[in-house]
Structure formats: C-alpha cells, structure tokens
Design an enzyme around this catalytic site. Structure first.
Site, PDB file in Angstrom:
ATOM      1  N   GLU A  17       0.831  -1.210   0.000  1.00 22.09           N
ATOM      2  CA  GLU A  17       0.000   0.000   0.000  1.00 22.09           C
ATOM      3  C   GLU A  17       0.868   1.264   0.000  1.00 22.09           C
ATOM      4  O   GLU A  17       2.077   1.217   0.223  1.00 22.09           O
ATOM      5  CB  GLU A  17      -0.894   0.042   1.249  1.00 22.09           C
ATOM      6  CG  GLU A  17      -2.352  -0.336   1.002  1.00 22.09           C
ATOM      7  CD  GLU A  17      -3.144   0.754   0.279  1.00 22.09           C
ATOM      8  OE1 GLU A  17      -2.538   1.771  -0.118  1.00 22.09           O
ATOM      9  OE2 GLU A  17      -4.358   0.580   0.120  1.00 22.09           O
ATOM     10  N   ARG A  97      -7.431  -0.261  13.213  1.00 24.28           N
ATOM     11  CA  ARG A  97      -6.051   0.039  12.845  1.00 24.28           C
ATOM     12  C   ARG A  97      -5.986   1.240  11.919  1.00 24.28           C
ATOM     13  O   ARG A  97      -6.985   1.634  11.310  1.00 24.28           O
ATOM     14  CB  ARG A  97      -5.410  -1.158  12.140  1.00 24.28           C
ATOM     15  CG  ARG A  97      -6.011  -1.504  10.768  1.00 24.28           C
ATOM     16  CD  ARG A  97      -5.130  -2.489  10.025  1.00 24.28           C
ATOM     17  NE  ARG A  97      -5.703  -2.972   8.770  1.00 24.28           N
ATOM     18  CZ  ARG A  97      -5.621  -2.348   7.610  1.00 24.28           C
ATOM     19  NH1 ARG A  97      -5.021  -1.156   7.533  1.00 24.28           N
ATOM     20  NH2 ARG A  97      -6.158  -2.869   6.514  1.00 24.28           N
ATOM     21  N   ASN A  99      -5.003   3.064   8.469  1.00 28.27           N
ATOM     22  CA  ASN A  99      -4.986   2.653   7.071  1.00 28.27           C
ATOM     23  C   ASN A  99      -4.277   3.731   6.251  1.00 28.27           C
ATOM     24  O   ASN A  99      -3.277   4.287   6.697  1.00 28.27           O
ATOM     25  CB  ASN A  99      -6.408   2.373   6.573  1.00 28.27           C
ATOM     26  CG  ASN A  99      -6.427   1.454   5.366  1.00 28.27           C
ATOM     27  OD1 ASN A  99      -5.719   0.444   5.341  1.00 28.27           O
ATOM     28  ND2 ASN A  99      -7.219   1.777   4.359  1.00 28.27           N
ATOM     29  N   GLU A 118     -14.069  -4.258   8.932  1.00 26.53           N
ATOM     30  CA  GLU A 118     -14.597  -3.295   7.959  1.00 26.53           C
ATOM     31  C   GLU A 118     -16.032  -2.882   8.261  1.00 26.53           C
ATOM     32  O   GLU A 118     -16.822  -2.576   7.361  1.00 26.53           O
ATOM     33  CB  GLU A 118     -14.485  -3.842   6.533  1.00 26.53           C
ATOM     34  CG  GLU A 118     -13.051  -4.165   6.136  1.00 26.53           C
ATOM     35  CD  GLU A 118     -12.903  -4.648   4.705  1.00 26.53           C
ATOM     36  OE1 GLU A 118     -13.883  -4.514   3.939  1.00 26.53           O
ATOM     37  OE2 GLU A 118     -11.819  -5.139   4.362  1.00 26.53           O
ATOM     38  N   ASN A 145      -9.599   5.369   2.773  1.00 24.65           N
ATOM     39  CA  ASN A 145      -8.573   5.048   1.789  1.00 24.65           C
ATOM     40  C   ASN A 145      -8.051   6.305   1.098  1.00 24.65           C
ATOM     41  O   ASN A 145      -7.719   7.278   1.751  1.00 24.65           O
ATOM     42  CB  ASN A 145      -9.091   3.996   0.802  1.00 24.65           C
ATOM     43  CG  ASN A 145      -8.451   2.648   1.035  1.00 24.65           C
ATOM     44  OD1 ASN A 145      -7.245   2.546   1.229  1.00 24.65           O
ATOM     45  ND2 ASN A 145      -9.248   1.603   1.040  1.00 24.65           N
ATOM     46  N   ASP A 193      -9.591   2.345  -4.195  1.00 25.70           N
ATOM     47  CA  ASP A 193      -8.648   2.204  -3.090  1.00 25.70           C
ATOM     48  C   ASP A 193      -7.796   3.478  -3.045  1.00 25.70           C
ATOM     49  O   ASP A 193      -8.341   4.570  -2.944  1.00 25.70           O
ATOM     50  CB  ASP A 193      -7.818   0.932  -3.291  1.00 25.70           C
ATOM     51  CG  ASP A 193      -7.217   0.405  -1.999  1.00 25.70           C
ATOM     52  OD1 ASP A 193      -6.763   1.217  -1.172  1.00 25.70           O
ATOM     53  OD2 ASP A 193      -7.164  -0.822  -1.813  1.00 25.70           O
TER      54      ASP A 193
END
Length: 282
Positions: A17, A97, A99, A118, A145, A193
C-alpha cells in the site's frame, strides 16, 4: 494509448500500500500493512531497504526535517532522522487500525482508520499536526482510503472504499466542505482504493478486485485505464526524477491462487506527470 507495466520489487507483500515519492532522497516509500514493514526503493541505484514495525502500518510519509511519520495500528508515530521511534499520538482502539494517509498542502497528515472487520462507521479520517491532539474530520467511515489534493490545493479527493465512490470536497485552510460525488465505480469493476492527482488535475484511482488503475478527468469522466494481471491493486503515485513514472502497489491477501505479480511494486514508465507532494511538517 498502451501502457506497459514493469515489476520493480517482487516483494510478495501481503497488503502492499501507500506508494509515496520522497523527492528529498530520490526514493519511493511504500508499506506492507499486514506484514508490518516499511519498504524503500531508489530507482537511481536500485537500492532497497525494509524496516519492520511493531504494529500493522497503514502508511509511511517523509517528514520535512528527515525521518518518517507512520500511521500505525494504535496511532501515529515518528521515526526521527537518527532512526529512533516515538509516538506522536497514541490511541489504541480494540479491533481498529490505521490505514491510508496523505499529507495536505499545509503539511498536516490526514490519517485514516478502519476496523479489521470493515464495519460501517467503524473508522475515521483525522487531521494531525505536530502540535495538539488529532482533529477528527470524518467519523462515519468504513474503510478510509485514498486522499489527495488538486494541483492548486483547492479540492480534496477522498475514498471510503465500500461506497464505490470517489468524493470531492472544497479545501481551504485545513478545512473541508461541500462533499459531493466525483466518480462512481460500477458494479463488477472493483472498489476504489488509493489515489493520486496528476499535474493536469486528473485523478488516478487503484481498483481493489478490479485489476486496474483508472484516470478520471477533473470533470469526473473516465478517460484512461491501465489493466494489470493481479486483481488486488491498492494504490498509485507518481515518482522518479521527473515525476512521470506511475508506481503501483498490489496485495496477495485473500487470493487462493495469486498471480506472480501479486504483492509486488509495479511501475508504468511515462504514464503521466505528477505533482511534487509535501512532507509532513512535524
């Protein structure tokens, strides 16, 4: 127009990522969230490094004075130039967490969170500076995101992946207003994303379970797509000395028969022209 991708680092990342070009050091920074690793790659020399973190790491961005800012499971931490780690803001929430994250034109960090399951409204988007506590900007997020700004800094683009939308806000003095839909990903094409904005104000969006990166014009019209052989495409960013190479991260997690490129860092040379990104002022 035909684009050809190249495999830059065949890392086998579980959840690659957040590619970010660190212009000051001529390197690309990216993370393997579930592997708890921060990777760097220098295209000029081919040199690579890997730093292991004690927690899952959602994003890593350069700081103005050197070092990194990390969006971790339990909050935001700093890696100082001497490679020591310290917490900037720590707030452990069970089942949640950090992201994706991005640095705004004013040098603040906009850090997202999500629940591991999620769950709707389980995540947030917060604005973080070197002083004071985090400011929660959005508190009803599922999977926070991609975040990015227009070249003039007046618009902010944002993705909450399950919505299948890229939204856009007016941005001024660290504040966002006027949320509206910018683009929608149709059923069957994957989920939006990570994203990046190029010098023409076009928005490039990685498609999780869509095996592609798309470019949308400032009017929200789809005008370009780069098809990739692995479905879980997670994020993209322009890098290289001229900011013309599009770096793309991918994931292996959840794939029963992953393609050899899954979890690799890819690049599409000469894909466009990026904008120099600010470092975190903290």
């Amino acid at each position: 127009m035909t684009f050809r991708y190249e495999v830059v680092v065949q890392a086998g990342a579980s959840l690659g990522e957040g590619p970010t070009w660190d212009a000051g050091r001529g390197r690309l920074i990216w993370v393997d969230i579930l592997g708890s690793r921060v990777h760097t790659y220098e295209p000029g020399s081919g040199r690579r490094s890997v730093r292991t973190t004690e927690q899952h790491v959602g994003a890593a961005k350069p700081r103005t004075g050197g070092g990194l800012v990390l969006n971790l499971r339990d909050g935001v931490g700093l890696v100082d130039p001497d490679d020591t780690f310290r917490w900037l803001h720590r707030e452990a929430v069970p089942g949640r967490r950090g992201n994706d994250a991005a640095v705004a034109p004013d040098g603040s960090l906009w850090a997202g969170t999500m629940r591991y399951d999620e769950a709707p409204c389980g995540g947030t988007l917060s604005r973080i500076t070197g002083d004071g506590p985090p400011e929660v900007v959005l508190d009803d997020v599922a999977v926070s995101n991609g975040t990015g700004w227009s070249p003039d800094g007046r618009l902010m683009y944002y993705v909450d992946s399950p919505t299948r939308q890229v939204d856009v806000f007016h941005y001024e003095d660290g504040r966002i207003t006027g949320r509206r839909r910018f683009a929608e990903i149709e059923e069957g094409a994957g989920f939006p994303d990570g994203l990046t904005v190029d010098a023409d104000g076009c928005v490039w969006v990685a498609l999780w379970d869509g095996g592609a990166v798309r470019r949308y014009t400032p009017d929200g019209e789809l005008d370009r797509a780069i098809d990739l052989p692995t479905p879980r495409v997670t994020a993209c960013a322009f890098g290289g000395p001229d900011l013309t190479d599009l770096y793309i991260t991918t994931a292996r997690v959840g794939l029963s028969a992953p393609h050899p490129t899954a979890g690799s860092l890819l690049v599409v040379p000469g894909a466009g022209k990026g904008v120099l990104q600010p470092a975190f002022a903290g």
